[in-house]
Design a protein around this motif. Structure first.
Motif, PDB file in Angstrom:
ATOM      1  N   VAL A  22      57.298   9.746  25.661  1.00  0.00           N
ATOM      2  CA  VAL A  22      58.353   8.739  25.832  1.00  0.00           C
ATOM      3  C   VAL A  22      59.452   8.997  24.812  1.00  0.00           C
ATOM      4  CG1 VAL A  22      56.852   6.937  26.755  1.00  0.00           C
ATOM      5  CG2 VAL A  22      57.161   7.134  24.283  1.00  0.00           C
ATOM      6  N   ASP A  23      60.604   8.380  25.034  1.00  0.00           N
ATOM      7  CA  ASP A  23      61.727   8.559  24.120  1.00  0.00           C
ATOM      8  C   ASP A  23      61.362   7.988  22.743  1.00  0.00           C
ATOM      9  OD1 ASP A  23      65.047   8.934  24.436  1.00  0.00           O
ATOM     10  OD2 ASP A  23      64.337   7.730  22.751  1.00  0.00           O
ATOM     11  N   LYS A  26      63.279   4.819  21.574  1.00  0.00           N
ATOM     12  CA  LYS A  26      62.850   3.587  22.249  1.00  0.00           C
ATOM     13  C   LYS A  26      61.485   3.134  21.720  1.00  0.00           C
ATOM     14  CE  LYS A  26      62.471   1.718  26.900  1.00  0.00           C
ATOM     15  NZ  LYS A  26      62.548   2.009  28.338  1.00  0.00           N
ATOM     16  N   LEU A  27      60.596   4.097  21.487  1.00  0.00           N
ATOM     17  CA  LEU A  27      59.285   3.756  20.933  1.00  0.00           C
ATOM     18  C   LEU A  27      59.445   3.146  19.545  1.00  0.00           C
ATOM     19  CD1 LEU A  27      56.203   3.805  21.182  1.00  0.00           C
ATOM     20  CD2 LEU A  27      56.229   6.124  20.257  1.00  0.00           C
ATOM     21  N   TRP A  30      60.692  -0.423  19.901  1.00  0.00           N
ATOM     22  CA  TRP A  30      59.622  -1.341  20.333  1.00  0.00           C
ATOM     23  C   TRP A  30      58.670  -1.637  19.169  1.00  0.00           C
ATOM     24  CZ3 TRP A  30      59.267  -4.847  23.785  1.00  0.00           C
ATOM     25  CH2 TRP A  30      59.903  -4.710  25.016  1.00  0.00           C
ATOM     26  N   ALA A  31      58.378  -0.598  18.336  1.00  0.00           N
ATOM     27  CA  ALA A  31      57.518  -0.822  17.164  1.00  0.00           C
ATOM     28  C   ALA A  31      58.213  -1.770  16.181  1.00  0.00           C
ATOM     29  CB  ALA A  31      57.210   0.511  16.488  1.00  0.00           C
ATOM     30  N   ILE A  33      60.393  -4.075  17.019  1.00  0.00           N
ATOM     31  CA  ILE A  33      60.336  -5.402  17.639  1.00  0.00           C
ATOM     32  C   ILE A  33      58.946  -6.030  17.426  1.00  0.00           C
ATOM     33  CG2 ILE A  33      60.278  -6.553  19.913  1.00  0.00           C
ATOM     34  CD1 ILE A  33      62.669  -4.775  20.711  1.00  0.00           C
ATOM     35  N   GLY A  34      57.901  -5.185  17.516  1.00  0.00           N
ATOM     36  CA  GLY A  34      56.541  -5.688  17.257  1.00  0.00           C
ATOM     37  C   GLY A  34      56.414  -6.226  15.843  1.00  0.00           C
ATOM     38  N   THR A  37      58.269  -9.469  15.427  1.00  0.00           N
ATOM     39  CA  THR A  37      57.537 -10.585  16.021  1.00  0.00           C
ATOM     40  C   THR A  37      56.643 -11.235  14.959  1.00  0.00           C
ATOM     41  OG1 THR A  37      57.520  -9.442  18.140  1.00  0.00           O
ATOM     42  CG2 THR A  37      55.934 -11.225  17.881  1.00  0.00           C
ATOM     43  N   GLU A 197      70.661   0.786  26.237  1.00  0.00           N
ATOM     44  CA  GLU A 197      69.312   0.239  26.443  1.00  0.00           C
ATOM     45  C   GLU A 197      68.697  -0.228  25.120  1.00  0.00           C
ATOM     46  OE1 GLU A 197      66.819   2.703  28.828  1.00  0.00           O
ATOM     47  OE2 GLU A 197      65.077   1.398  28.614  1.00  0.00           O
ATOM     48  N   LEU A 201      67.600  -3.986  24.188  1.00  0.00           N
ATOM     49  CA  LEU A 201      66.240  -4.413  23.816  1.00  0.00           C
ATOM     50  C   LEU A 201      66.287  -5.318  22.591  1.00  0.00           C
ATOM     51  CD1 LEU A 201      64.076  -1.182  24.250  1.00  0.00           C
ATOM     52  CD2 LEU A 201      63.883  -3.299  25.537  1.00  0.00           C
ATOM     53  N   PHE A 205      65.397  -9.369  22.377  1.00  0.00           N
ATOM     54  CA  PHE A 205      64.389  -9.855  21.434  1.00  0.00           C
ATOM     55  C   PHE A 205      64.945 -11.029  20.625  1.00  0.00           C
ATOM     56  CE2 PHE A 205      62.720  -9.809  17.074  1.00  0.00           C
ATOM     57  CZ  PHE A 205      61.420 -10.218  17.360  1.00  0.00           C
TER      58      PHE A 205
ATOM     59  N   GLN B   9      55.889   9.391  33.245  1.00  0.00           N
ATOM     60  CA  GLN B   9      56.225   8.237  32.431  1.00  0.00           C
ATOM     61  C   GLN B   9      57.697   7.904  32.521  1.00  0.00           C
ATOM     62  OE1 GLN B   9      54.360   9.245  28.668  1.00  0.00           O
ATOM     63  NE2 GLN B   9      52.901   7.605  29.023  1.00  0.00           N
ATOM     64  N   HIS B  10      58.521   8.947  32.668  1.00  0.00           N
ATOM     65  CA  HIS B  10      59.943   8.666  32.820  1.00  0.00           C
ATOM     66  C   HIS B  10      60.248   8.000  34.141  1.00  0.00           C
ATOM     67  CE1 HIS B  10      62.099   9.859  29.325  1.00  0.00           C
ATOM     68  NE2 HIS B  10      61.174  10.776  29.140  1.00  0.00           N
ATOM     69  N   MET B  71      63.959  -7.091  29.482  1.00  0.00           N
ATOM     70  CA  MET B  71      63.582  -5.981  28.593  1.00  0.00           C
ATOM     71  C   MET B  71      62.844  -4.885  29.363  1.00  0.00           C
ATOM     72  SD  MET B  71      62.399  -8.241  25.284  1.00  0.00           S
ATOM     73  CE  MET B  71      62.537  -7.097  23.927  1.00  0.00           C
ATOM     74  N   ILE B  79      52.710   2.619  26.546  1.00  0.00           N
ATOM     75  CA  ILE B  79      52.765   2.668  25.078  1.00  0.00           C
ATOM     76  C   ILE B  79      53.726   1.602  24.539  1.00  0.00           C
ATOM     77  CG2 ILE B  79      54.534   4.510  25.058  1.00  0.00           C
ATOM     78  CD1 ILE B  79      51.706   4.126  22.481  1.00  0.00           C
ATOM     79  N   PHE B  80      54.820   1.337  25.283  1.00  0.00           N
ATOM     80  CA  PHE B  80      55.764   0.286  24.863  1.00  0.00           C
ATOM     81  C   PHE B  80      55.099  -1.084  24.961  1.00  0.00           C
ATOM     82  CE2 PHE B  80      59.168   3.283  26.683  1.00  0.00           C
ATOM     83  CZ  PHE B  80      59.278   3.956  25.476  1.00  0.00           C
ATOM     84  N   VAL B  83      52.681  -1.439  21.909  1.00  0.00           N
ATOM     85  CA  VAL B  83      53.254  -1.693  20.579  1.00  0.00           C
ATOM     86  C   VAL B  83      53.947  -3.057  20.492  1.00  0.00           C
ATOM     87  CG1 VAL B  83      53.560   0.723  19.925  1.00  0.00           C
ATOM     88  CG2 VAL B  83      55.426  -0.478  21.065  1.00  0.00           C
ATOM     89  N   PHE B  84      54.160  -3.718  21.632  1.00  0.00           N
ATOM     90  CA  PHE B  84      54.712  -5.078  21.570  1.00  0.00           C
ATOM     91  C   PHE B  84      53.618  -6.135  21.737  1.00  0.00           C
ATOM     92  CE2 PHE B  84      56.387  -8.837  23.808  1.00  0.00           C
ATOM     93  CZ  PHE B  84      57.161  -9.346  22.775  1.00  0.00           C
ATOM     94  N   PRO B  87      50.990  -6.677  18.496  1.00  0.00           N
ATOM     95  CA  PRO B  87      51.512  -7.532  17.414  1.00  0.00           C
ATOM     96  C   PRO B  87      51.773  -8.970  17.876  1.00  0.00           C
ATOM     97  CG  PRO B  87      52.724  -5.488  17.504  1.00  0.00           C
ATOM     98  CD  PRO B  87      51.863  -5.522  18.721  1.00  0.00           C
ATOM     99  N   ALA B  91      50.230 -12.177  16.218  1.00  0.00           N
ATOM    100  CA  ALA B  91      51.112 -13.224  15.704  1.00  0.00           C
ATOM    101  C   ALA B  91      50.681 -14.600  16.203  1.00  0.00           C
ATOM    102  CB  ALA B  91      52.556 -12.932  16.126  1.00  0.00           C
TER     103      ALA B  91
END
Lengths: 220, 110
Positions: A22-23, A26-27, A30-31, A33-34, A37, A197, A201, A205, B9-10, B71, B79-80, B83-84, B87, B91
């Motif tokens: 994956v990009d 972007k990963l 997202w990490a 953003i996690g 949170t 994008e 994101l 958030f 995945q893309h 989103m 994987i996205f 990782v969201f 957590p 939380a």
């Protein structure tokens, strides 16, 4: 650089594909953003705990009316702010859709709309903070209100929590402005859809955090 | 093989919707916000527990709408989501745990 990092997909993007397929940008977002949170959950939880612990004491002293923004200001302002941020999420996703279909005039319109709405939210929060501060709510654990000493972390937790959110919105507006000018200057860049994008994101958030704050702090 | 997985995945991460769909989601989220405020205004007549229950359900629906459709997490790479969501669940657990510990009713740190 690997061959895949130079490969362009159908939308004209140049993804920086890592070993997970994956990009990477972007990963990473997202990490981030996690982790954010967890950060905002800590702030909201702290506020809820101190609000519950001091509410009865302040109500007995007749001070709750000036300490609690939803009692003092009403929820009119925050409802408008929630609507503004929600509308900005819609304009953001429309800007991203316009980017993917390469409709640049539409993209510019929707991204500018997002910037304007985000700025309006920040101004609304500045108004709220100023109002509350002048009415006696302070960013201090102990202060004097109408001749009486108030010991409460309510003001501290409220201002820190909503202040950090406001700071995130402000940084988001700066990021949006940067992306607007970058895309305008380099319209043919294959990185544009991913740039939009990523900021999208982050922006959604920020809206998501306000959904939680609006419900847990202002409505309950 | 790895390249094949990358392409999969893309393809998965490029699920896109029409602008009409986004307007519809935006309208639904606006209606949910209006209902939340309306319920807040009549909360004394419906009871505190029901008020909280409705408010939480509406807020979760609103948050889920933003995450899944604005989103694009619904159709994105796993994987996205990982990782969201991990957590986020941590939380929520921490928040509920601390609120219980510091509660005046059942808490041990009151």
């Amino acid at each position: 650089m690997s061959a895949t990092s130079h490969a362009h997909d159908e939308a004209g993007q140049a993804p920086l594909v890592g070993s997970l397929g994956v990009d990477s940008r972007k990963l990473g977002l997202w990490a981030f953003i996690g982790s954010e949170t967890l950060f905002f959950t800590a702030l909201i939880t702290t506020h809820l705990i101190f609000y519950a612990r001091t509410k009865a004491d302040l109500a007995a002293k007749g001070m709750l009316e000036h300490m609690d923004p939803k009692l003092y200001l009403g929820i009119d302002l925050t409802t408008i702010l929630a609507a503004i941020l929600l509308a900005s999420s819609l304009t953001m996703v429309l800007a991203l859709a316009a980017t993917k279909s390469k409709e640049w005039p539409k993209f510019r319109f929707w991204l500018l709309a997002t910037i304007v709405l985000g700025s309006a939210f920040v101004l609304g929060q500045v108004y709220e903070f100023t109002h509350l501060y002048h009415e006696g709510l302070k960013l201090a654990p102990q202060y004097v209100y109408e001749g009486e000493t108030v010991k409460s972390l309510f003001g501290v937790t409220f201002f820190v929590m909503t202040g950090f959110h406001g700071l995130h919105v402000t940084l988001g507006v700066v990021w949006l402005i940067a992306v607007y000018f970058k895309v305008r200057r380099f319209a043919a860049s294959p990185e544009n859809p991913m740039d939009v994008e990523l900021v999208g994101l982050y922006w959604h958030f920020v809206d998501l955090v306000w959904v939680a704050i609006f419900t847990l702090v202002y409505l309950i | 093989m790895a390249e094949h997985a990358t392409h999969d995945q893309h393809a998965e991460s490029h699920e896109s919707h029409s602008t009409r769909f986004y307007w519809m989601i935006g309208a639904i989220l606006a209606v949910i916000t209006a209902v939340e405020v309306a319920i807040f205004l009549v909360k004394d007549t419906i009871g505190h527990e029901l008020f909280l229950a409705i408010l939480f359900i509406l807020s979760i629906a609103k948050g889920a709408g933003v995450v899944m459709y604005f989103m694009h997490l619904r159709g994105d790479a796993r994987i996205f989501q990982l990782v969201f969501i991990v957590p986020f669940l941590l939380a929520v657990t921490l928040c509920l745990g601390f609120l219980t510990i510091f509660s005046h009713h059942v808490g041990i740190a009151g």
